[in-house]
Scaffold this active site. Structure first.
Site, PDB file in Angstrom:
ATOM      1  N   HIS A 188       8.108   3.487   8.876  1.00 14.47           N
ATOM      2  CA  HIS A 188       7.878   2.640  10.053  1.00 14.47           C
ATOM      3  C   HIS A 188       6.620   3.135  10.782  1.00 14.47           C
ATOM      4  CE1 HIS A 188       8.888  -0.036  13.347  1.00 14.47           C
ATOM      5  NE2 HIS A 188       8.580   0.944  14.165  1.00 14.47           N
ATOM      6  N   GLN A 226      -1.472   7.960   7.456  1.00 19.10           N
ATOM      7  CA  GLN A 226      -0.394   8.956   7.599  1.00 19.10           C
ATOM      8  C   GLN A 226       0.878   8.493   6.901  1.00 19.10           C
ATOM      9  OE1 GLN A 226      -0.988  12.006   8.749  1.00 19.10           O
ATOM     10  NE2 GLN A 226      -3.091  11.246   8.847  1.00 19.10           N
ATOM     11  N   GLU A 227       1.159   7.191   6.943  1.00 14.34           N
ATOM     12  CA  GLU A 227       2.312   6.666   6.186  1.00 14.34           C
ATOM     13  C   GLU A 227       2.182   7.050   4.729  1.00 14.34           C
ATOM     14  OE1 GLU A 227       3.330   2.513   6.819  1.00 14.34           O
ATOM     15  OE2 GLU A 227       2.190   2.505   8.679  1.00 14.34           O
ATOM     16  N   LEU A 274      18.557  -0.979  13.657  1.00 13.86           N
ATOM     17  CA  LEU A 274      17.167  -1.265  13.289  1.00 13.86           C
ATOM     18  C   LEU A 274      16.269  -0.053  13.569  1.00 13.86           C
ATOM     19  CD1 LEU A 274      14.928  -3.321  12.454  1.00 13.86           C
ATOM     20  CD2 LEU A 274      14.727  -3.867  14.896  1.00 13.86           C
ATOM     21  N   SER A 310       0.835  -1.214   0.000  1.00 12.20           N
ATOM     22  CA  SER A 310       0.000   0.000   0.000  1.00 12.20           C
ATOM     23  C   SER A 310       0.867   1.261   0.000  1.00 12.20           C
ATOM     24  CB  SER A 310      -0.988  -0.002   1.168  1.00 12.20           C
ATOM     25  OG  SER A 310      -0.335   0.193   2.392  1.00 12.20           O
TER      26      SER A 310
END
Ligand code: GRF
Length: 216
Positions: free
Chosen positions: A124, A188-189, A159, A28
């Site tokens: 993330h 929001q990503e 990471l 997505s």
């Protein structure tokens, strides 16, 4: 980024805007990048989409958009370095300026990181440095955080630990489940990833210490 130093003008005047998107699944965020390129919010060309999984649904999104795809199964290689060497080769062949990880479920090692210094981004689903690692939305929900969010950051050997390019905040509602919270974060990503890619493709940005500042 190793140590504190200022980096700027990484892109030459005839800016290379060829980006690669690496995925492992749904895609997505890849779709958000495709849409942003299409409607002009992001002046970039997605030159290749690479998946380490043949069954990644995102591959069909790329094909539907007329973008070249490659599947490079990590299981075909006996080491991380060998897998990464092949991916790096494919990216170099295509003169990729910026690599965008979008749900790519492999940690990157030195072979990859050294080939694309300051030129790999990741999205993330948390407000880093809170909740790195997998299932970040559930981590935030279980912790009882009242605010959650999304982060786009440079990828380093740590990471989810590289310099932050953009972040967005969302509330955690009392009625939320991990799934409803994840859906709110995902919106929001999709908004900030294209914005962050545009920031990094724009000349003149700097990183001093950990602090990213876009060009003017
Ligand atoms: C996103 O939540 C992203 O933040 C995380 O993995 C998920 C990928 O989703 N790194 P999609 O494949 O982009 O839909």
């Amino acid at each position: 980024m190793r140590g504190a130093r200022a980096l700027s003008q990484r892109m030459p005047a005839d800016t290379n805007r060829r980006i690669a998107v690496l995925i492992s699944g749904r895609g997505s965020n890849l779709q958000a990048l495709i849409d942003a390129c299409r409607d002009g919010r992001l002046r970039a060309e997605i030159a290749i989409v690479i998946s380490n999984r043949a069954d990644a649904a995102g591959l069909a999104r790329a094909r539907d958009a007329g973008i070249d795809t490659l599947t490079i199964p990590h299981r075909d290689f006996s080491s991380r370095a060998e897998f990464e060497a092949v991916v790096v080769h494919e990216l170099r062949e295509r003169r990729i300026a910026l690599v965008c990880l979008a749900g790519f479920m492999r940690l990157l090692g030195a072979t990859f990181l050294d080939a694309f210094p300051n030129a790999i981004l990741n999205v993330h689903p948390s407000l880093l440095p809170a909740f790195p690692g997998i299932d970040a939305q559930r981590q935030a929900w279980e912790y009882g955080a009242k605010l959650a969010g999304a982060t786009v950051h440079f990828v380093t050997g740590e990471l989810d630990g590289g310099p932050i390019v953009r972040q967005a905040v969302v509330p955690v509602l009392d009625s939320d489940t991990p799934e409803t919270l994840a859906a709110r974060i995902l919106e929001q990503e999709h908004r900030i990833y294209p914005e962050a890619v545009a920031d990094v493709l724009q000349e003149g940005w700097t990183i001093v210490g950990r602090r990213f500042t876009p060009g003017q």
